[in-house]
Design a protein around this motif. Structure first.
Motif, PDB file in Angstrom:
ATOM      1  N   VAL A 339      11.583 -11.949-128.366  1.00 15.24           N
ATOM      2  CA  VAL A 339      12.095 -13.127-127.664  1.00 15.24           C
ATOM      3  C   VAL A 339      11.968 -12.874-126.166  1.00 15.24           C
ATOM      4  O   VAL A 339      12.454 -11.854-125.660  1.00 15.24           O
ATOM      5  N   GLU A 340      11.315 -13.787-125.471  1.00 15.76           N
ATOM      6  CA  GLU A 340      11.069 -13.605-124.037  1.00 15.76           C
ATOM      7  C   GLU A 340      12.384 -13.451-123.266  1.00 15.76           C
ATOM      8  O   GLU A 340      13.303 -14.256-123.391  1.00 15.76           O
ATOM      9  N   GLY A 341      12.432 -12.389-122.454  1.00 17.26           N
ATOM     10  CA  GLY A 341      13.589 -12.166-121.601  1.00 17.26           C
ATOM     11  C   GLY A 341      14.747 -11.455-122.266  1.00 17.26           C
ATOM     12  O   GLY A 341      15.796 -11.257-121.630  1.00 17.26           O
ATOM     13  N   TYR A 342      14.592 -11.061-123.523  1.00 17.98           N
ATOM     14  CA  TYR A 342      15.693 -10.422-124.256  1.00 17.98           C
ATOM     15  C   TYR A 342      15.159  -9.224-125.041  1.00 17.98           C
ATOM     16  O   TYR A 342      13.961  -9.140-125.323  1.00 17.98           O
ATOM     17  N   PRO A 343      16.038  -8.308-125.447  1.00 18.52           N
ATOM     18  CA  PRO A 343      15.580  -7.213-126.318  1.00 18.52           C
ATOM     19  C   PRO A 343      15.062  -7.773-127.636  1.00 18.52           C
ATOM     20  O   PRO A 343      15.504  -8.837-128.102  1.00 18.52           O
ATOM     21  N   ALA A 344      14.130  -7.070-128.245  1.00 19.86           N
ATOM     22  CA  ALA A 344      13.597  -7.507-129.529  1.00 19.86           C
ATOM     23  C   ALA A 344      14.689  -7.441-130.593  1.00 19.86           C
ATOM     24  O   ALA A 344      15.566  -6.565-130.563  1.00 19.86           O
ATOM     25  N   VAL A 345      14.654  -8.393-131.521  1.00 13.28           N
ATOM     26  CA  VAL A 345      15.547  -8.361-132.675  1.00 13.28           C
ATOM     27  C   VAL A 345      14.916  -7.440-133.712  1.00 13.28           C
ATOM     28  O   VAL A 345      13.852  -7.736-134.256  1.00 13.28           O
ATOM     29  N   THR A 346      15.545  -6.291-133.935  1.00 13.05           N
ATOM     30  CA  THR A 346      14.987  -5.329-134.883  1.00 13.05           C
ATOM     31  C   THR A 346      15.537  -5.599-136.274  1.00 13.05           C
ATOM     32  O   THR A 346      16.703  -6.005-136.437  1.00 13.05           O
ATOM     33  N   MET A 347      14.691  -5.388-137.274  1.00 11.94           N
ATOM     34  CA  MET A 347      15.080  -5.672-138.653  1.00 11.94           C
ATOM     35  C   MET A 347      14.689  -4.499-139.533  1.00 11.94           C
ATOM     36  O   MET A 347      13.538  -4.070-139.519  1.00 11.94           O
ATOM     37  N   GLN A 348      15.661  -3.979-140.257  1.00 12.71           N
ATOM     38  CA  GLN A 348      15.399  -2.904-141.212  1.00 12.71           C
ATOM     39  C   GLN A 348      16.352  -3.089-142.373  1.00 12.71           C
ATOM     40  O   GLN A 348      17.563  -2.999-142.228  1.00 12.71           O
ATOM     41  N   ASP A 349      15.801  -3.401-143.528  1.00 14.21           N
ATOM     42  CA  ASP A 349      16.640  -3.681-144.677  1.00 14.21           C
ATOM     43  C   ASP A 349      15.876  -3.418-145.961  1.00 14.21           C
ATOM     44  O   ASP A 349      14.662  -3.153-145.936  1.00 14.21           O
ATOM     45  N   MET A 350      16.583  -3.550-147.057  1.00 13.70           N
ATOM     46  CA  MET A 350      16.009  -3.308-148.377  1.00 13.70           C
ATOM     47  C   MET A 350      16.509  -4.408-149.296  1.00 13.70           C
ATOM     48  O   MET A 350      17.682  -4.815-149.201  1.00 13.70           O
TER      49      MET A 350
END
Length: 561
Positions: A339-350
């Motif tokens: 997302v421009e101007g913000y930290p990336a949304v990280t995703m780690q799940d099962m």
């Protein structure tokens, strides 16, 4: 009066249809929304009738553009009688678009009729049923079929109700998409398509060009979804055939090269701008299977209503379309949303299927759609999503475990002590697995009862944020921060809960507040984005990542001396 209308029955060249004006239906298309009632003539028009995809066909009377064919009259009509949206009302859309373009896309919650984009061949769709209950509508917009190309039937069935809620009924097998060059110039009467998803999977709606100038074109004569300002790729299209049918006549269309963007989706038509590059969301999805890796590249529209649904449908479709797919399959997901101007949304799940529940692929798609919905659902700013990167590892068995029990061998402890929690997991069709989780009791812990929550990640998220955040809409920065703090679901978590109040402002937590401070802050609830809970989480610990999706929760109680 008599005139002529133009539409494409086959290929790319518009063909003429005779027009006989029958009269004016005043206020038929809303207040001050008059409709010109016409009868079409000519061998092809009489044979096919008014077909889906014909909306927008220009009508000329005395050599002047009068409007666009946009409405069909009745069901199973024996004559090609249609309604025409006057061109003056369509030109109002051009006036709305005079303001300088901005990078943001408006997220409108306009009232939409599901019949505006309906499907040929699906007479009993949920959208059509809900739209027809309690009244009969003889004058309705001509369907603009939204064609799903590269999607499985199972995918379309699973997500059709969610698309129908946005005014869309999907169509399969009625066209395809490509980037092939189409040398024939566009003109009034040509087929034109709006693209919602393009790449290895495609979703496109096709209607007819009504009016063109050097910079813009008007089409359809009615809305696609009436979202207001939009940003959708605008492409040329080739009509393979026009299929006559008393119930649902429609055009079979292939979309071709992109010529600009549709920028307005309004009550009386859609407006396209030549040469404008659409701002889509690029997605790269990689599936690591046991035999070979598969990678999918595509783009989805940037729209608060449809982007989450399009994201879910495309992810499920990709996971469903590989040979490793099965009801027992487990998926390990790693990914990010930029997302421009913000930290990336990280995703780690099962994700793994639960007995009697959805398959793992559906749970993986729903989790991603939920993240998209939360990113878009803020009242402060429209997110500029620059890309989505997704990686899925496939395990061809159900890797799911229930938290069967939890215990500790002590009943009393002191501040500063270290204790160990023993958790028993019961895997699906497997032997029990014991996990030992050490946790430290902070020296600041108050004396008295201390609750110990042993749970999966979802339970912990709902406890700390879910119920408290119901009805609250955070700004984009706080939303992304909250998403990045969420717990994964392949660990067992231990949380120490103290009986002191806790305040949460946006994504920031202030635990164990003194009662005097709490009373002051409690009076600020009306002006602050604040939630107060009766317990504070004073420490948290977890197992290492496990090879199971963990589900369940247990609560233990000890006394702090």
């Amino acid at each position: 009066m008599h005139g002529v209308a133009y539409t494409v029955f086959e290929g790319t060249k518009p063909e003429a249809m005779d027009v006989e004006v029958l009269g004016i239906l005043q206020n038929a298309n809303g207040p001050k929304g008059d409709v010109i009632l016409i009868r079409l003539g000519g061998a092809k028009a009489i044979y096919t009738g008014v077909v889906a995809g014909m909306s927008g066909s220009p009508v000329y009377l005395n050599g002047k553009l009068a409007g666009a064919v946009a409405f069909r009259i009745g069901e199973f009509s024996k004559e090609p009688i249609a309604g025409v949206t006057p061109i003056a009302e369509m030109l109002e859309i051009s006036a709305l678009d005079r303001s300088p373009a901005s990078g943001s896309i408006e997220a409108h919650s306009a009232v939409r009729s599901p019949s505006k984009t309906a499907s040929p061949g699906i007479a009993n769709s949920p959208a059509r049923d809900s739209a027809s209950q309690g009244f009969t509508n003889y004058l309705k917009p001509i369907e603009t079929p939204l064609v799903f190309n590269g999607f499985s039937e199972d995918t379309v069935q699973r997500f059709s109700s969610q698309f129908a809620a946005a005014g869309i009924v999907p169509v399969m097998g009625a066209g395809s998409a490509s980037n092939a060059k189409q040398p024939e110039p566009m003109e009034p009467g040509s087929a034109v398509s709006a693209i919602l998803v393009r790449g290895d999977m495609n979703i496109a709606a096709t209607c007819t060009v009504t009016y063109m100038d050097a910079q813009h074109l008007l089409a359809c004569g009615h809305p696609l979804m009436q979202f207001g300002a939009v940003d959708l790729p605008m492409t040329k299209a080739t009509v393979l055939a026009t299929l006559p049918s008393p119930l649902n006549a429609f055009k079979i269309v292939n979309t071709t090269e992109t010529v600009g963007s549709f920028v307005q989706d309004r009550h009386n038509g859609i407006l396209g701008e030549f040469g404008k590059k659409p701002e889509m969301i690029p997605v790269t999805l990689t599936i690591h299977g046991e035999s070979a890796d598969k990678q999918f590249h595509y783009e989805i529209l940037n729209n608060a209503h449809l982007s989450p649904v399009a994201m879910m449908a495309t992810v499920f479709n990709a996971l469903h379309g590989v040979n490793e797919y099965g009801e027992e399959t487990t998926y390990r997901m790693n990914g990010s949303i930029s997302v421009e101007g913000y930290p990336a949304v990280t995703m780690q799940d099962m994700f793994a299927a639960v007995d009697g529940g959805q398959p793992g692929a559906m749970l993986a798609a729903a989790a991603l759609g939920e993240r998209f919905s939360r990113i878009f659902d803020n009242p402060y700013s429209m997110p500029a999503i620059h890309g989505v990167q997704l990686d899925y590892d496939i395990v061809r068995e159900r890797r799911w475990a229930r938290l069967e029990s939890a215990r500790t061998d002590i009943t009393e402890a002191r501040p500063g002590d270290d204790i160990t929690i023993e958790a028993m997991l019961r895997p699906y069709r497997g032997e029990g697995v014991v996990q030992h989780i050490p946790i430290h009791i902070p020296t600041s812990t108050s004396k008295g009862q201390l609750r110990i929550l042993v749970s999966d990640g979802d339970t912990l998220d709902h406890l700390s944020r879910g119920s408290a955040l119901l009805g609250r809409r955070l700004d984009l920065a706080a939303t992304i921060a909250a998403l990045n703090k969420e717990h994964v679901n392949n660990r067992v978590y231990v949380s120490l809960l103290e009986a002191d109040p806790e305040a949460m402002i946006a994504d920031k937590v202030m635990p164990t507040l003194p009662l005097s401070i709490m009373n002051v802050m409690d009076g600020m609830r009306g002006t602050q984005d604040m939630v107060v809970s009766n317990e504070s989480s004073v420490n948290e610990a977890a197992t290492v990542p496990l090879d199971y999706v963990v589900a369940g929760a247990q609560v233990l109680t000890i006394t702090v001396k």
